[in-house]
Each structure stands twice: as C-alpha cells, then as structure tokens.
Design an enzyme around this catalytic site. Structure first.
Site, PDB file in Angstrom:
ATOM      1  N   GLU A  90      -9.850  38.431  19.616  1.00 59.62           N
ATOM      2  CA  GLU A  90      -8.387  38.490  19.257  1.00 59.62           C
ATOM      3  C   GLU A  90      -8.021  39.101  17.954  1.00 59.62           C
ATOM      4  O   GLU A  90      -8.604  38.990  17.131  1.00 59.62           O
ATOM      5  CB  GLU A  90      -7.874  36.889  19.256  1.00 59.62           C
ATOM      6  CG  GLU A  90      -7.961  36.249  20.674  1.00 59.62           C
ATOM      7  CD  GLU A  90      -7.469  34.712  20.642  1.00 59.62           C
ATOM      8  OE1 GLU A  90      -6.848  34.579  21.789  1.00 59.62           O
ATOM      9  OE2 GLU A  90      -7.432  34.171  19.658  1.00 59.62           O
ATOM     10  N   CYS A 111     -17.966  32.878  15.946  1.00 58.94           N
ATOM     11  CA  CYS A 111     -18.344  32.657  14.660  1.00 58.94           C
ATOM     12  C   CYS A 111     -19.639  31.712  14.743  1.00 58.94           C
ATOM     13  O   CYS A 111     -19.341  30.781  15.427  1.00 58.94           O
ATOM     14  CB  CYS A 111     -17.329  32.287  13.786  1.00 58.94           C
ATOM     15  SG  CYS A 111     -17.984  32.202  11.896  1.00 58.94           S
ATOM     16  N   SER A 188     -11.313  38.082   3.732  1.00 57.30           N
ATOM     17  CA  SER A 188     -11.752  36.422   3.645  1.00 57.30           C
ATOM     18  C   SER A 188     -13.186  36.244   3.938  1.00 57.30           C
ATOM     19  O   SER A 188     -13.703  36.814   4.771  1.00 57.30           O
ATOM     20  CB  SER A 188     -10.524  35.837   4.501  1.00 57.30           C
ATOM     21  OG  SER A 188     -10.650  34.526   4.453  1.00 57.30           O
ATOM     22  N   LEU A 212     -11.780  27.672   0.454  1.00 62.10           N
ATOM     23  CA  LEU A 212     -12.472  26.531  -0.449  1.00 62.10           C
ATOM     24  C   LEU A 212     -12.394  25.237   0.419  1.00 62.10           C
ATOM     25  O   LEU A 212     -13.800  24.631   0.854  1.00 62.10           O
ATOM     26  CB  LEU A 212     -11.495  26.364  -1.924  1.00 62.10           C
ATOM     27  CG  LEU A 212     -11.953  25.209  -2.474  1.00 62.10           C
ATOM     28  CD1 LEU A 212     -13.209  25.228  -3.128  1.00 62.10           C
ATOM     29  CD2 LEU A 212     -10.868  25.028  -3.936  1.00 62.10           C
ATOM     30  N   ASN A 292      -3.267  23.780  10.977  1.00 64.75           N
ATOM     31  CA  ASN A 292      -2.604  24.221  12.444  1.00 64.75           C
ATOM     32  C   ASN A 292      -3.199  23.629  13.469  1.00 64.75           C
ATOM     33  O   ASN A 292      -4.532  23.858  13.409  1.00 64.75           O
ATOM     34  CB  ASN A 292      -2.933  25.682  12.492  1.00 64.75           C
ATOM     35  CG  ASN A 292      -1.599  26.537  11.477  1.00 64.75           C
ATOM     36  OD1 ASN A 292      -0.579  26.334  11.447  1.00 64.75           O
ATOM     37  ND2 ASN A 292      -2.294  27.405  10.568  1.00 64.75           N
ATOM     38  N   CYS A 335      -3.698  30.588  11.086  1.00 65.63           N
ATOM     39  CA  CYS A 335      -5.177  30.214  10.300  1.00 65.63           C
ATOM     40  C   CYS A 335      -5.812  29.017  11.228  1.00 65.63           C
ATOM     41  O   CYS A 335      -5.422  28.009  11.340  1.00 65.63           O
ATOM     42  CB  CYS A 335      -4.802  30.090   8.988  1.00 65.63           C
ATOM     43  SG  CYS A 335      -6.382  29.950   7.831  1.00 65.63           S
TER      44      CYS A 335
END
EC number: 2.1.1.224
Length: 344
Positions: A90, A111, A188, A212, A292, A335
């Site tokens: 995506e 991932c 990132s 973090l 989210n 996110c």
C-alpha cells in the site's frame, strides 16, 4: 563487474548493447520524467528497435506496480498495488493546502518487527521490495499528474531493513531521473542503528524520523521488540552522532496510546531523555501522534486534551513539540494503519 540492479541501469545497458548513441538514454529518461509517458511504444522519439527491446525487457509499461484498489478521502488517497509476483503493498498520497502533495511509500511487503500497535506488523513479513518497486509507487502517482513535492518512507515495512533502500534513494535524488532534493525525503525507522549510520554517511541531508513511543527501556521492549536488539540509549547516542555530523533536525514520533504511554511520568521521562544531551539537543523535535484505531490491535485512541497536556509538559521544559495533523484515518491510510488485504 557489478551487476546492474535497477531498471534505469538496465535501460542504459540496453542502449549500449544496441550500439546506439548515449543521447538515446537521455531521450528515454526525458520521455519518462519530463513528458510522463508510461508506455514504451508511445515514446516515438526513440527508434523502433529500442522501443521493442524495452518492451521485451520490462513489458509495455515503465512502472511495474499495478493498482488494484483505491480508496479516497478529502485529503488522502490510499492505493493497493499488486507486484509482478502477486504480492501486495500500500501507498498513500496526501494533499495539503496550496497544492503541496506528499506521498507515503512502502519499502517491504509486510513487516517482521512486530510492533504491537501497528497493523502492518500483524501481516508478518513477506519480502523486501526492490529499488524499482519502491520508486515505481511514485511513478504511478507521477504518471497520473501528481506533483511529487515530498516523499516519506513511512508505509509498510522498516526501510533500513531493506538492503535496496539506498539504491531507491539514489534513483529519487538522481537529477536525470526523479530529481528530488534530499531534504524532500524522510526515512522513518524504529531504531535500526546500522541503517541510521549509513544514512548519516550516504545521504546526510535526507530527513530522519525515529519512532520512540516510550521513553522507558522495558516498556519500549514490550511495545517494540526491536528495543531488545537496539536499546533506546544506544539509539539515542547514534541519533546524537547523526545530528552532530549533519546539522539536521531529527523528528521523533510518539504515538499516544491511552493508559499506556500518555502519563505525566512518561512526558517527564521524554524531557529527561532529550535534555542535557549537548549543544545540539534543540534539533530534536517531538511529533505527538493520536493513535489511529485498527481492528488488528486492541489499543485505544487518546483524547485531544490528554495529548495537549502531554505536549504542554514538553514545551514548558523547552522541548520542541507539535501534535501531528492526521489525514486518512477514516480510510485506514494514517500512521500504523496500513495492512494489505487480499480482498477489500
């Protein structure tokens, strides 16, 4: 001899193998990046023998990713792409005021790092994307008349875990190809120290964002298992070195999880983490991100008042901090929400 890995290197090799003059490669790249031509057969400025060779090598289209589903909101567009082997990824396009467009792209299929709050991690790791698959996500948007104002590697996957990341960045910053400034690109990371160190040396002007999410080693290890391999204190030292070497700001992402990492104690610990590091500490900036919600995790959205209080604690201590404006959460494009589905 080093094997040619990217399609642009292969294109140059095809021109050479056909014993055509070098300017034919320049015409080819201009057709792609100036005229936005996606179909090799439509590049009539090129000789037929070259067009046929390009089609034989790459297929009829320059971009190899195929859009199979699109979902739009007022300021965001989420696209599901299918790759040549059937895997799916995506990418998200964001539109801001005054015509600025930003794109969030993936570096991996899934991932494997298992951050507990992230939907992508629930899908598991399939494979790394090639440099072409990474940059082809942007080609799709570009061929559809979008402006590539800024790019972030904040889609699916951990960018620094992909060995082809820097090949992709090289393509994006090549003035004969995408021609993006390093400062228009953000990578990132969850804290892959060797990757940060490589970025410092290879692309010092590319923006760096560090996830973090907790200032406490034990809690961060629970939320983000990578912390056991690359502990927070070691990552922070590496970030210090990055700032000292580059003089560039580092953005620290902090997702606010209700009842988990949103207490006054957490805010004060973040202050303690970032203060008294050295003369460069003002170059750390905290992005507070409202969580989210996703059906892949059980974490809850934090109230805006609690986030404002957290932010106020940071600012009163002299920490640069903002609450990130979120786009696309209603279409699961924000996110931590990206997670390909076979059927949408």
């Amino acid at each position: 001899m080093k094997q040619t890995k990217t399609k642009y290197g292969k294109m140059k090799q095809i021109v050479s193998n056909l014993k055509l003059p070098d300017y034919r490669y320049e015409q080819l790249t201009k057709a792609i990046f100036h005229q936005r031509i996606d179909n090799f057969d439509d590049m009539h400025i090129l000789p037929k023998v070259l067009r046929m060779s390009l089609v034989n090598e790459f297929g009829k289209n320059v971009s190899s990713v195929i859009p199979v589903f699109s979902q739009d909101s007022k300021q965001a567009q989420k696209l599901l792409f299918e790759l040549t082997d059937g895997e799916r990824i995506e990418a998200v396009g964001l539109k801001y005021k005054q015509g600025w467009e930003s794109f969030c792209i993936s570096s991996q299929c899934g991932c494997g790092f298992g951050c507990r709050f992230c939907a992508t991690g629930s899908a598991g790791f399939k494979r790394n994307l090639t440099a072409d698959e990474i940059t082809d996500q942007l080609l799709y948007f570009y061929f559809n008349d979008h402006r590539l104002n800024s790019i972030s590697f904040m889609g699916m996957g951990e960018a620094f875990a992909n060995p082809e990341l820097f090949d992709a960045v090289k393509i994006l910053t090549d003035q004969n190809l995408f021609g993006l400034s390093q400062r228009r690109i953000t990578i990132s990371t969850i804290g892959i120290i060797p990757g940060i160190q490589s970025l410092t040396q290879k692309f010092p002007q590319v923006n760096l964002a560090f996830s973090l999410h907790s200032p406490f080693e034990s809690q961060r290890s629970d939320l983000m298992p990578i912390n056991k391999r690359f502990p927070l204190n070691q990552v922070m030292k590496t970030l210090d070195e990055h700032i000292i070497h580059t003089g560039r700001r580092v953005f620290i992402a902090y997702i606010m999880l209700e009842g988990i990492n949103d207490s006054k104690e957490h805010a004060e610990a973040v202050v303690g983490l970032l203060k008294n590091r050295g003369s460069w500490e003002h170059l750390y900036h905290i992005d507070l991100i409202p969580y989210n919600s996703t059906d892949k995790t059980t974490f809850k959205f934090q109230s805006s008042n609690a986030i404002k209080q957290f932010c106020s604690t940071l600012k009163k201590a002299g920490i640069s901090a903002t609450v990130r404006t979120q786009f696309g959460s209603e279409i699961s494009a924000a996110c931590g929400q990206l997670c390909y589905e076979n059927e949408l």
